[in-house]
Structure formats: C-alpha cells, structure tokens
Motif scaffolding. Structure first.
Motif, PDB file in Angstrom:
ATOM      1  N   ALA A 157      -7.222   9.775  -0.201  1.00 40.25           N
ATOM      2  CA  ALA A 157      -6.698   8.526   0.142  1.00 40.25           C
ATOM      3  C   ALA A 157      -5.705   8.126   0.685  1.00 40.25           C
ATOM      4  O   ALA A 157      -5.232   7.756   2.070  1.00 40.25           O
ATOM      5  N   VAL A 158      -4.087   9.055   0.172  1.00 43.40           N
ATOM      6  CA  VAL A 158      -3.443   8.663   0.694  1.00 43.40           C
ATOM      7  C   VAL A 158      -2.830  10.213   2.505  1.00 43.40           C
ATOM      8  O   VAL A 158      -2.402   9.494   3.115  1.00 43.40           O
ATOM      9  N   ARG A 209      -3.893   7.735   5.241  1.00 37.03           N
ATOM     10  CA  ARG A 209      -2.481   6.773   5.299  1.00 37.03           C
ATOM     11  C   ARG A 209      -1.830   7.427   6.102  1.00 37.03           C
ATOM     12  O   ARG A 209      -1.266   7.566   7.041  1.00 37.03           O
ATOM     13  N   HIS A 210      -1.710   9.187   5.613  1.00 35.79           N
ATOM     14  CA  HIS A 210      -1.020   9.541   6.908  1.00 35.79           C
ATOM     15  C   HIS A 210      -1.418  10.458   7.460  1.00 35.79           C
ATOM     16  O   HIS A 210      -0.997  10.904   8.910  1.00 35.79           O
ATOM     17  N   ASN A 256      -6.202   2.357   2.710  1.00 29.23           N
ATOM     18  CA  ASN A 256      -5.361   3.342   3.585  1.00 29.23           C
ATOM     19  C   ASN A 256      -5.922   3.011   5.383  1.00 29.23           C
ATOM     20  O   ASN A 256      -4.954   2.959   5.604  1.00 29.23           O
ATOM     21  N   ASN A 269       0.861   4.414  -2.467  1.00 24.92           N
ATOM     22  CA  ASN A 269       0.763   5.890  -2.156  1.00 24.92           C
ATOM     23  C   ASN A 269       1.371   6.516  -2.744  1.00 24.92           C
ATOM     24  O   ASN A 269       1.129   7.433  -3.783  1.00 24.92           O
ATOM     25  N   MET A 274       0.976  -1.782   0.809  1.00 24.54           N
ATOM     26  CA  MET A 274       0.101   0.085   0.217  1.00 24.54           C
ATOM     27  C   MET A 274       0.949   1.592  -0.407  1.00 24.54           C
ATOM     28  O   MET A 274       0.663   2.524  -1.016  1.00 24.54           O
ATOM     29  N   ASP A 275       1.636   1.098   1.019  1.00 17.63           N
ATOM     30  CA  ASP A 275       2.834   2.135   1.148  1.00 17.63           C
ATOM     31  C   ASP A 275       3.244   2.410  -0.440  1.00 17.63           C
ATOM     32  O   ASP A 275       3.384   3.547  -1.369  1.00 17.63           O
TER      33      ASP A 275
END
Length: 161
Positions: free
Chosen positions: A64-65, A68-69, A145, A12, A8-9
């Motif tokens: 979405a990114v 994740r962060h 994510n 991304n 996933m990373d």
C-alpha cells in the motif's frame, strides 16, 4: 481533497512504523527459533507460523505504501515513447485499475475471512481470520493510496512521496 492526501500521508507514516515493528518482531522470533533449535536443541512450535503471519501483514501494508510512492514494479518503457500528457493519463488509468482490483480484493478477502473464521492456526491456535484479515486491510489501504495518486495526477503534481 488535499486534506485527504495529507491524512493518507500521515496514515502511511504510521504504517511504515508498524511495518518496522512487524519486521523487528519477525526477526526476533526467527533469531529465537534459531537459538532454541541450535543452542537449546529444542524447537519453538509457534515461531515459524508467527513469522509467516507477520511477513504477510508487512507485505500487504508495504504494498500500500509502495503504491503511494509509485514504487511498485511496472513497465516504464511505454512512458518513454509517448508524450508527457498521454503518460499522465496512462498513469491515471493504471491507478484506476488498481482501485478496481483493490475493491474486488476487499470483497474476496472478506469472503475468505468468513470461510475461515471457525478454523484455528495449527501452532498458535489463533483464529485464521486474523491472518486472512491482512487481505482486505491491505487492499483497502492500496485503494486509498491509489486514490491519492490519482488526485495528485489530476492536480498536476506527480510527486513520488
């Protein structure tokens, strides 16, 4: 599980490149429209529509990114007044709710695509299913994510990227 996080990373990273390209094309299209309108005294009929659709995709992919962060807007005041262990569980619950919301959004987005697939956009005459596809694509990436964030919270890590 950790391989899923790494995959996933990597996805991304590709998404960030795509967002950069979308934003660059959007800026070029807007500059071309301004140049055409004010220098050539004519208007590009498709430019505003294309810029809008590029922006929509950039927002969904960016959300979405950002999820994740852990960069989406949130109310952090609750985390300051509860113990660290409860704060971790609260983050897990919030991300599980995000997963449920994203799954619902995937299905609703697919239904919307089905409803608009016979329509074309006014200026570019592309199928409206293309712009509407941003909804389930973005929701799927947000769900994936959020799963990554939950995995990291369970593993004890709470990295923000």
């Amino acid at each position: 599980m950790l391989s899923f996080v790494k995959i996933m990373d990597q996805i991304n990273k590709v998404i960030l490149i795509i967002i950069g390209l979308l934003t660059g094309v959007m800026a070029a299209v807007i500059i071309a429209q301004v140049f055409s309108r004010f220098v050539l005294s004519t208007s590009l009929s498709w430019s505003e529509e294309l810029a809008r659709y590029l922006s929509i995709y950039a927002v969904f992919l960016g959300a979405a990114v950002a999820l994740r962060h852990q960069g989406l807007i949130s109310v952090e005041v609750i985390h300051e007044f509860i113990p660290q262990a409860l704060s971790k569980w609260l983050k897990i619950i919030v991300n599980l709710i995000c997963i449920v919301f994203s799954v619902v959004l995937i299905f609703v987005g697919m239904e919307m695509i089905d409803k608009v697939q016979i329509q074309n956009s006014p200026a570019m005459q592309i199928p409206m299913s293309i712009p509407y596809a941003s909804i389930p694509i973005g929701a799927l990436l947000m769900a994936l994510n959020a799963v990554v964030v939950v995995i990291e919270l369970f593993k004890g890590g709470n990295r923000n990227g």
